[in-house]
Write a protein that holds these residues in place. Structure first.
Motif, PDB file in Angstrom:
ATOM      1  N   ILE A  37       9.182   3.338  -7.589  1.00 43.55           N
ATOM      2  CA  ILE A  37       9.128   1.894  -7.814  1.00 43.55           C
ATOM      3  C   ILE A  37       7.732   1.395  -7.458  1.00 43.55           C
ATOM      4  O   ILE A  37       7.368   1.311  -6.281  1.00 43.55           O
ATOM      5  CB  ILE A  37      10.185   1.160  -6.974  1.00 43.55           C
ATOM      6  CG1 ILE A  37      11.586   1.633  -7.351  1.00 43.55           C
ATOM      7  CG2 ILE A  37      10.078  -0.357  -7.183  1.00 43.55           C
ATOM      8  CD1 ILE A  37      11.981   1.349  -8.775  1.00 43.55           C
ATOM      9  N   HIS A  38       6.943   1.059  -8.476  1.00 39.08           N
ATOM     10  CA  HIS A  38       5.603   0.546  -8.218  1.00 39.08           C
ATOM     11  C   HIS A  38       5.653  -0.967  -8.014  1.00 39.08           C
ATOM     12  O   HIS A  38       6.702  -1.607  -8.168  1.00 39.08           O
ATOM     13  CB  HIS A  38       4.642   0.930  -9.348  1.00 39.08           C
ATOM     14  CG  HIS A  38       5.132   0.571 -10.715  1.00 39.08           C
ATOM     15  ND1 HIS A  38       5.029  -0.691 -11.233  1.00 39.08           N
ATOM     16  CD2 HIS A  38       5.731   1.330 -11.682  1.00 39.08           C
ATOM     17  CE1 HIS A  38       5.523  -0.717 -12.457  1.00 39.08           C
ATOM     18  NE2 HIS A  38       5.967   0.497 -12.762  1.00 39.08           N
ATOM     19  N   ALA A  39       4.514  -1.565  -7.665  1.00 41.60           N
ATOM     20  CA  ALA A  39       4.488  -2.977  -7.262  1.00 41.60           C
ATOM     21  C   ALA A  39       4.974  -3.907  -8.363  1.00 41.60           C
ATOM     22  O   ALA A  39       5.756  -4.831  -8.107  1.00 41.60           O
ATOM     23  CB  ALA A  39       3.069  -3.354  -6.822  1.00 41.60           C
TER      24      ALA A  39
ATOM     25  N   ASN B   3       0.815  -1.218   0.000  1.00 43.66           N
ATOM     26  CA  ASN B   3       0.000   0.000   0.000  1.00 43.66           C
ATOM     27  C   ASN B   3       0.847   1.267   0.000  1.00 43.66           C
ATOM     28  O   ASN B   3       0.364   2.346  -0.370  1.00 43.66           O
ATOM     29  CB  ASN B   3      -0.937   0.009   1.204  1.00 43.66           C
ATOM     30  CG  ASN B   3      -2.041  -1.028   1.084  1.00 43.66           C
ATOM     31  OD1 ASN B   3      -2.417  -1.414  -0.025  1.00 43.66           O
ATOM     32  ND2 ASN B   3      -2.562  -1.487   2.213  1.00 43.66           N
ATOM     33  N   GLN B   4       2.101   1.147   0.419  1.00 42.44           N
ATOM     34  CA  GLN B   4       2.985   2.306   0.435  1.00 42.44           C
ATOM     35  C   GLN B   4       3.609   2.584  -0.931  1.00 42.44           C
ATOM     36  O   GLN B   4       4.133   3.675  -1.170  1.00 42.44           O
ATOM     37  CB  GLN B   4       4.107   2.101   1.463  1.00 42.44           C
ATOM     38  CG  GLN B   4       3.636   2.107   2.908  1.00 42.44           C
ATOM     39  CD  GLN B   4       4.772   1.876   3.870  1.00 42.44           C
ATOM     40  OE1 GLN B   4       5.934   2.108   3.547  1.00 42.44           O
ATOM     41  NE2 GLN B   4       4.455   1.413   5.067  1.00 42.44           N
TER      42      GLN B   4
ATOM     43  N   ILE C 126      12.000  -3.030   0.951  1.00 41.38           N
ATOM     44  CA  ILE C 126      13.070  -2.238   0.349  1.00 41.38           C
ATOM     45  C   ILE C 126      12.498  -1.264  -0.678  1.00 41.38           C
ATOM     46  O   ILE C 126      12.922  -0.110  -0.773  1.00 41.38           O
ATOM     47  CB  ILE C 126      14.111  -3.167  -0.312  1.00 41.38           C
ATOM     48  CG1 ILE C 126      14.839  -3.994   0.757  1.00 41.38           C
ATOM     49  CG2 ILE C 126      15.120  -2.371  -1.133  1.00 41.38           C
ATOM     50  CD1 ILE C 126      15.720  -5.086   0.191  1.00 41.38           C
ATOM     51  N   ALA C 127      11.506  -1.709  -1.439  1.00 39.77           N
ATOM     52  CA  ALA C 127      10.914  -0.872  -2.483  1.00 39.77           C
ATOM     53  C   ALA C 127      10.229   0.362  -1.911  1.00 39.77           C
ATOM     54  O   ALA C 127      10.112   1.384  -2.600  1.00 39.77           O
ATOM     55  CB  ALA C 127       9.917  -1.684  -3.308  1.00 39.77           C
ATOM     56  N   THR C 128       9.785   0.286  -0.657  1.00 38.87           N
ATOM     57  CA  THR C 128       9.105   1.445  -0.058  1.00 38.87           C
ATOM     58  C   THR C 128      10.049   2.624   0.163  1.00 38.87           C
ATOM     59  O   THR C 128       9.585   3.729   0.436  1.00 38.87           O
ATOM     60  CB  THR C 128       8.459   1.058   1.286  1.00 38.87           C
ATOM     61  OG1 THR C 128       9.478   0.600   2.205  1.00 38.87           O
ATOM     62  CG2 THR C 128       7.424  -0.052   1.101  1.00 38.87           C
ATOM     63  N   ASP C 129      11.347   2.399   0.045  1.00 39.17           N
ATOM     64  CA  ASP C 129      12.309   3.492   0.203  1.00 39.17           C
ATOM     65  C   ASP C 129      12.454   4.311  -1.080  1.00 39.17           C
ATOM     66  O   ASP C 129      13.195   5.300  -1.088  1.00 39.17           O
ATOM     67  CB  ASP C 129      13.684   2.936   0.598  1.00 39.17           C
ATOM     68  CG  ASP C 129      13.672   2.311   1.984  1.00 39.17           C
ATOM     69  OD1 ASP C 129      12.860   2.737   2.823  1.00 39.17           O
ATOM     70  OD2 ASP C 129      14.480   1.388   2.231  1.00 39.17           O
TER      71      ASP C 129
END
Length: 316
Positions: A262-264, A91-92, A255-258
């Protein structure tokens, strides 16, 4: 630093794609890496959440901070990461950016694009011939090569066709008004093996900024998921392997939330492509580490045993 991407005709500079990560090659367009773009209609891989850990299972910690429960009493270990945490990470992540691939360029826009692309081809070819960049100012090239002259030279498309540039502007994408010039670039796939999933690579239309973040994301995966290397060569049940991949996927989403872009879909694809690349390297090249170390030791020992004279030492 101001954006200086392909298509910025004010400065005439061409934005160069970022370098590729893993087992992908560097495109000769600029010496920078071009990470593979993802398929537009690729659906995120569904990763089932792990079940809760039983009380009769102990937990051991591996490098990288990943906790994996130790198998007890013949039962299969499970991961402790919760489905709730996983959904919070997803969701982030930002949504996938919309790209207009239906609106076409009109005749005037297409003529301007052909002139612009011709000057880019000319500039990069001359750079490959060691012509100093300060002599290849876009405005100066534009003055020296008016549209009529460029048209006689077929807009220097020969440089793309004979492979001198290592990249090309995709002809279909050059018809689309909603794309930037960077999104129209496609690296040459020499022999069909230069890039992974090349046929699908250029359909994603990622912007330069997204691909810059993608490179950094893959670099973070390599650092923070290094613990997964220890499990590549071990015999595992399919359930154990699934648990390890699930744990790695959850950590990759975190890691991608940083990253802001970068989408899902990109996060999932990046993780699984990194994992396949890492597993290939570990399986095929890890054993060479010991060989190289032993070779270095032997060479070092032989050199140290040579009775150097004072005259020889002074010459070195």
């Amino acid at each position: 630093m101001p954006r200086n991407q392909i298509g910025d005709t004010v400065s005439g500079e061409v934005r160069r794609p970022p370098n590729q990560v893993g087992n992908r090659r560097v495109g000769p367009i600029s010496g920078a890496e071009v990470p593979p773009k993802q398929v537009r209609d690729r659906t995120p891989v569904s990763v089932p959440p792990p079940s809760k850990q039983r009380k009769d299972q102990s937990v051991r910690t591996v490098s990288g901070g990943a906790a994996l429960p130790t198998q007890v009493g013949g039962r299969t270990p499970v991961c402790r990461r919760s489905k709730k945490d996983y959904r919070v990470y997803l969701n982030q992540l930002p949504g996938r950016p919309d790209v207009d691939i239906s609106t076409k360029l009109d005749a005037v826009q297409l003529k301007e694009l052909n002139v612009r692309h011709a000057l880019y081809r000319l500039k990069y070819y001359q750079l490959s011939q060691n012509v100093p960049e300060d002599k290849l100012c876009y405005d100066k090239l534009k003055e020296d090569y008016p549209p009529s002259r460029l048209e006689k030279e077929s807009f220097f498309k020969c440089y793309e066709e004979d492979g001198k540039l290592g990249w090309s502007f995709h002809p279909d994408y050059c018809q689309l008004a909603g794309l930037e010039d960077y999104q129209r670039l496609v690296p040459r796939n020499y022999g069909g093996y230069e890039y992974v999933d090349w046929d699908e690579y250029h359909k994603e239309f990622n912007s330069y900024e997204i691909e810059q973040e993608y490179v950094k994301y893959c670099e973070e995966l390599s650092k923070k998921l290094k613990w997964m290397e220890a499990y590549v060569l071990k015999e595992q049940t399919s359930l154990m392997r699934g648990m390890i991949l699930t744990r790695g996927t959850y950590q990759a989403m975190k890691i991608a939330t940083d990253f802001l872009k970068i989408h899902a879909n990109l996060a999932f694809s990046g993780f699984y492509e990194w994992f396949k690349s890492m597993a290939f390297d570990v399986t095929n090249y890890k054993e060479f580490d010991v060989l190289y170390y032993e070779t270095w030791q032997r060479c070092n020992q032989e050199v140290s045993n040579v009775p150097w004279s004072s005259e020889q030492l002074s010459n070195h």
